[in-house]
Motif scaffolding. Structure first.
Motif, PDB file in Angstrom:
ATOM      1  N   TYR A 223       0.839  -1.207   0.000  1.00  0.00           N
ATOM      2  CA  TYR A 223       0.000   0.000   0.000  1.00  0.00           C
ATOM      3  C   TYR A 223       0.871   1.252   0.000  1.00  0.00           C
ATOM      4  O   TYR A 223       0.889   2.015   0.956  1.00  0.00           O
ATOM      5  CB  TYR A 223      -0.961   0.003   1.196  1.00  0.00           C
TER       6      TYR A 223
ATOM      7  N   ILE B 236     -11.855  -0.881   2.934  1.00  0.00           N
ATOM      8  CA  ILE B 236     -10.613  -1.588   2.607  1.00  0.00           C
ATOM      9  C   ILE B 236      -9.997  -2.162   3.891  1.00  0.00           C
ATOM     10  O   ILE B 236      -9.573  -3.319   3.926  1.00  0.00           O
ATOM     11  CB  ILE B 236      -9.628  -0.645   1.889  1.00  0.00           C
TER      12      ILE B 236
ATOM     13  N   LEU C  15      -9.249  -6.051   4.913  1.00  0.00           N
ATOM     14  CA  LEU C  15      -7.938  -6.590   5.291  1.00  0.00           C
ATOM     15  C   LEU C  15      -7.988  -7.233   6.669  1.00  0.00           C
ATOM     16  O   LEU C  15      -7.363  -8.263   6.911  1.00  0.00           O
ATOM     17  CB  LEU C  15      -6.891  -5.469   5.291  1.00  0.00           C
TER      18      LEU C  15
ATOM     19  N   TYR D  44      -8.644 -11.095   7.693  1.00  0.00           N
ATOM     20  CA  TYR D  44      -7.608 -12.144   7.734  1.00  0.00           C
ATOM     21  C   TYR D  44      -7.208 -12.485   9.155  1.00  0.00           C
ATOM     22  O   TYR D  44      -6.913 -13.621   9.478  1.00  0.00           O
ATOM     23  CB  TYR D  44      -6.343 -11.699   6.985  1.00  0.00           C
TER      24      TYR D  44
ATOM     25  N   ASP E 181     -11.494 -13.278  16.081  1.00  0.00           N
ATOM     26  CA  ASP E 181     -12.216 -14.502  15.744  1.00  0.00           C
ATOM     27  C   ASP E 181     -11.251 -15.687  15.791  1.00  0.00           C
ATOM     28  O   ASP E 181     -10.230 -15.685  15.099  1.00  0.00           O
ATOM     29  CB  ASP E 181     -12.795 -14.327  14.331  1.00  0.00           C
ATOM     30  N   PRO E 182     -11.554 -16.696  16.602  1.00  0.00           N
ATOM     31  CA  PRO E 182     -10.625 -17.844  16.683  1.00  0.00           C
ATOM     32  C   PRO E 182     -10.531 -18.627  15.374  1.00  0.00           C
ATOM     33  O   PRO E 182      -9.609 -19.409  15.178  1.00  0.00           O
ATOM     34  CB  PRO E 182     -11.217 -18.702  17.809  1.00  0.00           C
ATOM     35  N   ASN E 183     -11.488 -18.409  14.457  1.00  0.00           N
ATOM     36  CA  ASN E 183     -11.425 -19.088  13.159  1.00  0.00           C
ATOM     37  C   ASN E 183     -10.668 -18.282  12.106  1.00  0.00           C
ATOM     38  O   ASN E 183     -10.694 -18.612  10.930  1.00  0.00           O
ATOM     39  CB  ASN E 183     -12.835 -19.349  12.635  1.00  0.00           C
TER      40      ASN E 183
ATOM     41  N   ALA F 169      -8.027 -16.669   9.569  1.00  0.00           N
ATOM     42  CA  ALA F 169      -7.046 -17.357   8.727  1.00  0.00           C
ATOM     43  C   ALA F 169      -5.634 -17.205   9.278  1.00  0.00           C
ATOM     44  O   ALA F 169      -4.844 -18.131   9.252  1.00  0.00           O
ATOM     45  CB  ALA F 169      -7.123 -16.796   7.312  1.00  0.00           C
TER      46      ALA F 169
END
Lengths: 195, 662
Positions: A41, A60, A64, A67, A137-139, A141
């Motif tokens: 960026y 934006i 991002l 993730y 979030d524990p899920n 990526a």
């Protein structure tokens, strides 16, 4: 005791008018900004915090942040954006009110309240950054053990590939200037009393 | 006897060494020490100039940065480009439609930047199709082909897409004369003189939207129209075309079209033509041609077949067209910045004639004619001639101009660029090119105010210029610094296709207009899904429409079941990103067409006809993010008549491992 000794001088009154005016202007300008820089960026991303909304590249940044499992930012989830404009307007009015009341004590009270508000606002801001940076979030990526993504309260911090730079924006500087003006008024009045 | 032998041997040796030193200099001598610095653009820095280069037989247009010679982009124009889905996606297929149906290739020879007051305005760039006659308009905010118009009554569209000084018209002169479209074309080829005609098309261009329309055509005698240029400044209102094969040969042109000592430059008074049209002189002719436009709102092209064109006859309307004799098969026909001088280059001529616009007008007024050719007056050579550039070199082709009154002509046979002065016609400098230059281009070199500084030579022969790559070599361009009295070679760079003409413009004219993405809320594509909530799969008989979205890093839906053999599946993929430079690609196994490359905010459609029962993976082809490799999905294809229900979604059930970590 002379009644004028309890009053506020003409110079301080003038200063209060300006301090109030700056607060009104700050309502229409972003108060704080978090600038984000990353290798991909070069043009930079910015999150701007106004009295009543979040601006800048919110979509934006939300995109991002998914993730790392950060919650998306939505202005309507913050009570602050509803009450902040009223509080700042109230301080602007209070400046005028102090001139009308024309009592030193009123001025000291105004200044005290303003400083207190500034501190509370920064604490609130820190709390909000903490929550966003830690409630992930524990899920997600990308999970880096021990890593939190709390942006700095003020100054610079590296968060993975992003460098986050948190600083007052125009409205914030106006706010600070307003506080400094009030402090000057207090100082002038206080000095006069000592004489 | 012995002495005699010695003497012969010695003479031989002297001759051999002497001749060695006479050999022409090679490149190492031609490049000066500071050339590298002049062509160097540091990493991350911008070039000074955009160079729009025709792709020739690639059918595309490439964009280079100068002085670095870096390739910035290849714009698909007349040829399909599977990499970008151009001509393969449902949206872009209509762009390549013609009266012959889909023509997936062409030969793009010349480029023209749009002009206002004779200077580049940075709005559009035009390109011609030399094979199946067409003209394309490329928008310079998106660098995409927005419009293609086909030309009726034409053989090959070569002297095109040259434009007038305010982009009123783009012209297209036919290189191959052919029978008119409404005449019986089933004639013996050797009836050329009788049945074959040459037409010049004047395509009007919308001032704001750039929309093209064939305003009129001028029917001319059957010859080959080669190149053209609009008059400018004093000569605005006129157009000049070079013509060869005035022998009107239809076979072995190499010999038969090189017989006459002089062919022609045709001067066309297009303002006069406009007057005739207003007076109702044109003939409405039944024809068939395609007009294709691409909308950046619906992200879709539409093709319309038009059926009428207005034709003026140059024989009947005497004062539109005039011939000026020009030595030996003229090729380039270039107009000086003031518009006063017309430089015509006879490919086989020993001189470069320079005609004077002022003298031409006087000759016409005085009827200083040398008879007629096919009913069109031929002006006396001397009456229109300003002068000749003597001994310019061999095989002059094209001329461009600088800001200081100099002209630069490319010499194919002697492989050099020759700089000469427009006023006194004296040669100032000559520099070799490697090898056999075709077109050349000076920054702003065809405008009223050339920028100068750089000249680019587009060479036809490459040979040993780069590391060898087998028998097929890329074409070579060469950059010259022309800021001094002497031209200096500063860079070689390979190009795509076979560049013919190119134009160069200061980057500042274009760069700030560039679009970064399309706004999703303005997307008017009928099959757009402007958010994941709008995604769906709809069956209409054997047609299945997938309203799909792509965002880092997943497709929605990414699992689709209930597709059957015999179905036609349309993947309408909307890129939901609203960030700069985040395209997504879309590909599916077994697709017999191509992939899609979808820009942020855009929708593109890939048609897929499954050929096998089973599972077909699909994925994003553009490395979009850290989780790009995860941006995949599956389509289940069942036998025809199977009762597997339509089912689709993304992330309906979270993976087991994630649930366990909670």
């Amino acid at each position: 005791m002379d009644s004028t000794e309890k009053n506020i001088g003409i110079i301080s009154k003038g200063i209060l008018v300006i301090a109030g005016a700056l607060l009104v202007i700050s309502l229409f300008n972003p108060i704080w900004r978090i600038e984000l820089d990353a290798p991909q960026y070069p043009e930079g991303l910015a999150l701007t915090i106004h009295a009543n909304k979040i601006g800048g590249d919110v979509e934006i940044i939300n995109g991002l942040n998914h993730y790392i499992g950060m919650k998306t930012l939505h202005a309507d989830e913050f009570i602050e954006f509803t009450i902040l404009p009223y509080i700042i307007s109230a301080f602007a009015l209070a400046c005028l009110l102090v001139i009308l009341i024309n009592k030193k004590k009123a001025l000291y009270l105004l200044f005290g309240a303003f400083v207190l508000f500034g501190i509370i606002a920064m604490v609130d801001f820190w709390r909000w950054e903490y929550n966003y940076g830690h409630n992930l979030d524990p899920n997600a990526a990308i999970i880096v053990p021990g890593m939190a993504y709390q942006p700095p309260l003020i100054g610079f911090k590296q968060l993975l590939n992003f460098g986050a730079y948190s600083i007052p924006d125009i409205g914030g500087w106006l706010f600070i200037a307003s506080g400094l003006l009030m402090a000057t008024a207090v100082f002038i009045v206080y000095k006069k009393q000592k004489k | 006897m012995k002495n005699l032998f010695k003497m012969v041997a010695l003479t031989g040796f002297v001759a051999a060494t002497g001749l060695q030193s006479c050999k022409p200099k090679d490149t190492s001598n031609a490049v000066s020490g500071d050339a590298g610095i002049k062509a160097y653009v540091a990493p991350g820095k911008y070039d000074e100039v955009y160079n729009f280069v025709s792709g020739g037989f690639s059918g595309q247009m490439s964009v280079y940065g100068l002085p670095s010679g870096r390739l910035l982009r290849v714009i698909p124009v007349f040829s399909v480009d599977p990499e970008k889905g151009w001509g393969y996606s449902e949206e872009t297929k209509p762009m390549l439609n013609t009266s012959h149906g889909m023509v997936p290739w062409d030969d793009l020879h010349h480029v023209q930047l749009s002009k206002t007051n004779g200077e580049y305005d940075g709005k559009w760039v035009f390109g011609n199709a030399n094979n199946t006659p067409r003209v394309a308009r490329i928008d310079l905010t998106t660098f995409r082909t927005q419009e293609i118009i086909e030309l009726p009554n034409s053989g090959g569209n070569h002297s095109s897409p040259f434009i007038t000084e305010n982009t009123e018209y783009v012209v297209a002169g036919t290189r191959f004369s052919v029978p008119m479209d409404d005449a019986n074309g089933d004639v013996a080829i050797d009836t050329y003189k009788e049945n074959f005609k040459g037409t010049l098309s004047f395509i009007s261009v919308g001032k704001e939207d750039g929309k093209m329309d064939i305003a009129f055509q001028i029917q001319c005698p059957g010859v080959n129209f080669d190149l053209s240029r609009a008059g400018k400044g004093v000569s605005n209102g006129w157009f000049f075309f070079s013509c060869y094969n005035t022998e009107q040969a239809n076979t072995l042109l190499e010999v038969n079209a090189s017989q006459k000592d002089k062919d022609f430059v045709m001067a066309v008074n297009w303002k006069k033509a406009e007057e005739y049209i207003k007076a109702g002189k044109g003939r409405k002719q039944a024809v068939k041609y395609a007009h294709n436009t691409y909308s950046e709102k619906t992200h879709t092209a539409t093709s319309e077949i038009k059926t009428e064109v207005l034709v003026l006859d140059s024989k009947e309307l005497k004062d539109i067209c005039y011939f000026i004799p020009c030595p030996k098969s003229p090729h380039g026909c270039d107009v000086s910045p003031t518009g006063e001088y017309i430089v015509a280059s006879g490919k086989l001529a020993a001189v470069i004639p320079v005609f004077s616009y002022d003298k031409m007008l006087k000759a016409i007024a005085a009827k200083s004619f040398d008879g007629e050719f096919e009913g069109i007056p031929v002006i006396k050579y001397e009456s229109a001639l300003y002068g000749e550039v003597k001994k310019p070199g061999l095989g002059p082709l094209h001329t461009e101009f600088d800001a200081d009154g100099n002209a630069y002509t490319s010499m194919f046979v002697s492989s050099e660029v020759v700089k000469w002065n427009i006023k006194d016609l004296k040669v100032i400098d000559r520099q070799p090119t490697y090898y056999s230059i075709g077109h050349l281009c000076v920054v702003g070199g065809d405008t009223k105010k050339p920028t100068g500084k750089y000249l680019i030579a587009y060479n036809k022969i490459t040979k040993d210029r780069y590391l060898p790559t087998g028998p097929e070599l890329s074409q070579s361009a060469q950059l010259f610094d022309i800021s001094g009295e002497k031209m200096k070679l500063i860079l070689d760079f390979p190009t795509i296709g076979e560049p013919h003409y190119a134009q160069a413009v200061l980057a500042s004219v274009i760069k700030d207009k560039s679009v970064k993405m399309f706004k999703i809320e303005e997307n008017a594509h009928p099959y757009a899904a402007k958010g994941e909530k709008e995604t769906k799969v709809v069956r209409e008989g054997n047609k299945v429409h997938v309203y799909m979205t792509a965002i880092r890093s997943h497709l929605t839906p990414d699992n689709i079941e209930g597709i059957k053999m015999g179905d036609e599946v349309y993947f309408h993929v909307t890129n939901l990103e609203q960030d700069w430079d985040v395209p997504h690609g879309f590909a599916i196994k077994g697709a017999d067409n191509a992939e899609l490359l979808i820009m942020p905010g855009e929708t593109q459609t890939l048609k897929w006809v499954p050929t096998k029962v089973g599972i077909s993976p699909m994925y994003c082809t553009d490395f979009c993010s850290a989780l790009h490799q995860e941006m995949t999905g599956y389509v289940r294809v069942s036998p025809a008549g199977s009762n597997v229900p339509l089912k689709f979604g993304t992330g309906i059930t979270k993976p087991e491992v994630a649930a366990a970590s909670k």
